[in-house]
Enzyme design. Structure first.
Site, PDB file in Angstrom:
ATOM      1  N   LEU A   1      19.354  30.610  74.678  1.00  0.00           N
ATOM      2  CA  LEU A   1      18.265  31.524  74.315  1.00  0.00           C
ATOM      3  C   LEU A   1      18.581  32.290  73.051  1.00  0.00           C
ATOM      4  CD1 LEU A   1      17.458  33.067  77.798  1.00  0.00           C
ATOM      5  CD2 LEU A   1      16.034  31.497  76.503  1.00  0.00           C
TER       6      LEU A   1
ATOM      7  N   ASP B   1      23.096  49.894  69.080  1.00  0.00           N
ATOM      8  CA  ASP B   1      22.760  48.637  68.426  1.00  0.00           C
ATOM      9  C   ASP B   1      21.276  48.344  68.565  1.00  0.00           C
ATOM     10  OD1 ASP B   1      23.356  46.427  66.955  1.00  0.00           O
ATOM     11  OD2 ASP B   1      24.046  45.226  68.651  1.00  0.00           O
TER      12      ASP B   1
END
Ligand code: NAG
Ligand code: NAG
Ligand code: NAG
Ligand code: NAG
Length: 676
Positions: free
Chosen positions: A358, A479
């Site tokens: 993915l 992040d």
């Protein structure tokens, strides 16, 4: 089965390392190559520029130049490339491999005064961290200070260009090899080579540093700019970096002034570092290497087999012990979700088939899988085996997420740990990551419609509010970016990838751990490169970048109409009163003007270069719903100032300081770091 494969690989690698001539291996290693300069402000995003160092006049000013409004005397500074390199690794059986590197840089050490001498010195530096020791001015060259000098825990190796004689120095114009100390292990007077580091007038020098990690020899060459590299080095030294420097270290520069002053300018910098296998994650390359070496190594392989089997067995036993420790830690985590069987996950992902991949997150690859009994798809994150820090990252991620529960966070279903492979199992997000939709990377027919975009931003804001203020312990995501925002079947935002998240109260890790700097460019708040710390405010900055990209349909580092970053373009439109022109043109008129205006202003407010001026997380959610007004956004983007408040570092007596050195300079004086 697994055991025998592991054994074979181990043995092959062992044979490889012991038997093949080192030169053969050296050829197989790839290098990381960087060319930096001329330096402009965009380098603040990839360099750690430690105050009072600055970037100005196309150069790294390792100690202040006149432009920064700092006093020039008694200063020290450091500038690093914000990226760690693995400089050595242990091999099987206690042997080690050391990375080779080459670096060349152009410097101008400028004597500010014609009448008094220059001082104190400049150094090329390998350092374990991105810090500057306190009180490292004067004789300490920005390398050490009176308490730390000579301490092997400094972990530094430097090449100094010293322009001020201390009683332990041979003269005031020498090169030296410094290990943990400003008292050089070896010095060479440069006058013998016709070199004056800081002559009267401007002279630019090129310095070449070659380090051979196989022969363990350092060579340094120096010549005036535009001249060829001399055939003989100025300095040659035997040097085994293993044990001297941190396994993962930074490259950069340090410099200082004392009562005698000089400008320490770097005009250009090239760096080539060998990539040791353990610092790479690409299994493909390793496989290739293994294949080549099986061919070569088979005859010797047989001879060594018996000895090696014993060794490997010992290694594996040691590993098993450490695995047990991890397992213990996992099982004792409060509220840990379920443990999965490795076999099930392997089957579910069709043996981690490339087709099921993915994406690639921080520290690992994510696969789609369908569990045998459940039929619902899951996402399986496989941590890279080569990653030495893997276990810590895994535990850090798990400790945090296993206790977080929020409808806008990706839910962790369980974990698995087998054969040194760490796996985390999450809810599968059928609509993938946000960036794929706004940047149309898949063959997406439809542009993400406005209502969904608005909803996604509100979802992210709500998740941030939970992490920063509602959860019992402040969690900083660190992040935040479009590729870490996943979309469920109803296009609701779910924050994922807490690989870098750390609970605030044990914030110790360096910011530079953010690997792959280009991908994070534009999402990282400017102060992070100075403080090395992620904060709620820096998350808000990342959130601002996400808001702008979702509304504008452009990546943060997109260059539009002469503007370096998306945010600068939007800010300009705001000033011109044309803010709505920033809205993704693929939307046409299918958006709500008032909402778009609100989001764009919020995005700008969150992108404020000064952390304390950004909106607070708890207000953002209300601003999005419209119940609280978005703060006024100034017409010009404010400048980034570090430190953010006028502190003792910014003194008002700089002009007095300069005249004291009897140089006729005014505030309009420009420094002599010429790059042409
Ligand atoms: C900095 O320099 C690079 C090339 O060296 C250039 O692409 C970029 O536009 C410059 N950025 C700024 C802010 O001037
Ligand atoms: C460094 O430069 C030398 C001489 O040009 C070269 O032989 C060596 O392969 C280079 N090493 C690296 C790591 O690039
Ligand atoms: C870096 O490398 C480029 C090309 O290889 C060369 O032109 C340049 O002079 C080098 N710069 C430095 C500072 O070594
Ligand atoms: C030397 O530097 C260290 C680390 O920055 C600091 O803890 C120590 O106080 C400094 N010593 C002096 C004398 O300033």
């Amino acid at each position: 089965m697994d055991l025998s494969i592991l054994l074979t690989i181990n043995i092959t690698i062992t044979v490889l390392y012991f038997v093949l001539p080192p030169a053969c291996l050296a050829h197989k290693l790839e290098t990381l190559d960087y060319k930096f300069g001329p330096f402009n402000s965009s380098y603040y995003t990839i360099f750690a520029v430690l105050t009072p160092a600055t970037i100005s006049n196309d150069a790294l000013q390792v100690t202040p130049d006149s432009a920064g409004n700092f006093t020039l005397s008694n200063r020290s500074g450091r500038v690093f490339f914000n990226h760690t390199f693995t400089l050595w690794e242990e091999l099987q059986g206690g042997a080690a491999r050391v990375a080779s590197f080459n670096s060349s840089f152009l410097i101008n050490v400028f004597r500010v005064s014609n009448t008094s001498g220059p001082g104190e010195g400049f150094a090329f530096l390998i350092s374990p961290d991105l810090s500057l020791p306190l009180n490292s001015e004067g004789q300490y060259l920005g390398l050490t200070n009176s308490t730390t000098d000579g301490d092997s825990s400094n972990g530094i190796v430097a090449i100094e260009l010293d322009t001020f004689k201390q009683d332990f120095d041979p003269d005031d114009n020498h090169m030296g090899l410094n290990i943990h100390s400003v008292r050089s292990n070896k010095t060479v007077s440069l006058s013998n080579f016709g070199i004056q580091i800081a002559p009267v007038g401007t002279k630019v020098y090129m310095i070449w540093v070659h380090y051979d990690g196989v022969q363990k020899v350092l060579q340094v060459y120096m010549a005036e700019r535009a001249k060829a590299k001399p055939t003989t080095p100025v300095l040659t030294a035997d040097l085994d970096l293993k044990g001297l420097v941190n396994q993962n270290s930074y490259f950069g520069f340090a410099a200082s002034t004392g009562s005698a002053i000089q400008l320490n300018c770097v005009l250009g910098w090239n760096l080539t570092v060998e990539q040791l296998p353990s610092s790479k994650n690409g299994d493909d390359d390793n496989n290739k290497l293994i294949k080549i070496c099986i061919g070569v190594g088979v005859p010797v392989f047989v001879l060594l087999l018996i000895g090696v089997v014993g060794l490997t067995y010992y290694q594996m036993k040691k590993r098993a012990d450490s695995d047990l420790k991890l397992l213990g830690a996992l099982k004792s985590l409060p509220g840990t979700p379920g443990e999965f069987r490795f076999r099930d996950l392997k089957n579910a992902t069709n043996n981690f088939d490339e087709k099921n991949k993915l994406g690639q997150g921080g520290f690992g690859v994510v696969y789609k899988g369908v569990l045998p009994n459940e039929k619902v798809p899951v996402a399986v994150k496989k941590f890279s085996r080569d990653n030495l820090k893997g276990q810590d990252d895994f535990l850090a991620e798990l400790t945090i997420i296993n206790r977080l529960r929020h409808k806008h966070l990706v839910r962790l279903l369980g974990w698995c740990h087998k054969n040194r492979t760490l796996l985390l199992v999450y809810d599968y997000m059928p609509n993938g990551s946000l960036d794929k939709h706004i940047f149309n990377e898949t063959e997406e027919k439809n542009t993400l419609e406005w209502k969904l975009r608005y909803n996604i931003i509100a979802g992210v804001a709500s998740a941030l509010q939970y992490l920063h203020n509602e959860y019992d312990q402040k969690v900083v995501h660190r992040d935040l970016k479009a590729s870490n925002i996943l979309l469920d079947s109803h296009f609701n935002a779910r924050l994922g990838d807490f690989g870098l998240a750390r609970a605030l109260d044990n914030e110790k890790t360096s910011y530079a751990e953010l690997e792959g700097v280009p991908g994070t460019m534009g999402y990282i708040a400017p102060e992070c490169f100075h403080t090395g710390k992620a904060t709620c405010e820096s998350d808000v900055y990342g959130f601002g970048a996400v808001v702008l990209e979702v509304v504008c349909g452009q990546r943060p580092w997109t260059k539009i109409a002469d503007f370096q970053f998306l945010v600068d373009w939007v800010w300009w439109l705001h000033r011109e009163g044309r803010l709505l022109e920033a809205v993704d043109e693929r939307l046409g008129n299918d958006y709500v003007v008032e909402e778009a205006q609100r989001l764009l202003l919020l995005g700008l407010a969150c992108s404020h270069p000064i952390a304390s001026e950004r909106p607070k997380t708890q207000d953002i959610f209300q601003m999005i719903s419209g119940s609280v007004a978005v703060p006024r956004v100034p017409p010009f983007k404010p400048a980034f100032v570090w430190p953010s408040a006028t502190g003792p570092d910014i003194t008002s007596n700089s002009s007095r300081d300069i005249t004291a050195n009897s140089t006729p300079m005014t505030s309009g004086w420009t420094p002599q770091c010429v790059s042409s």
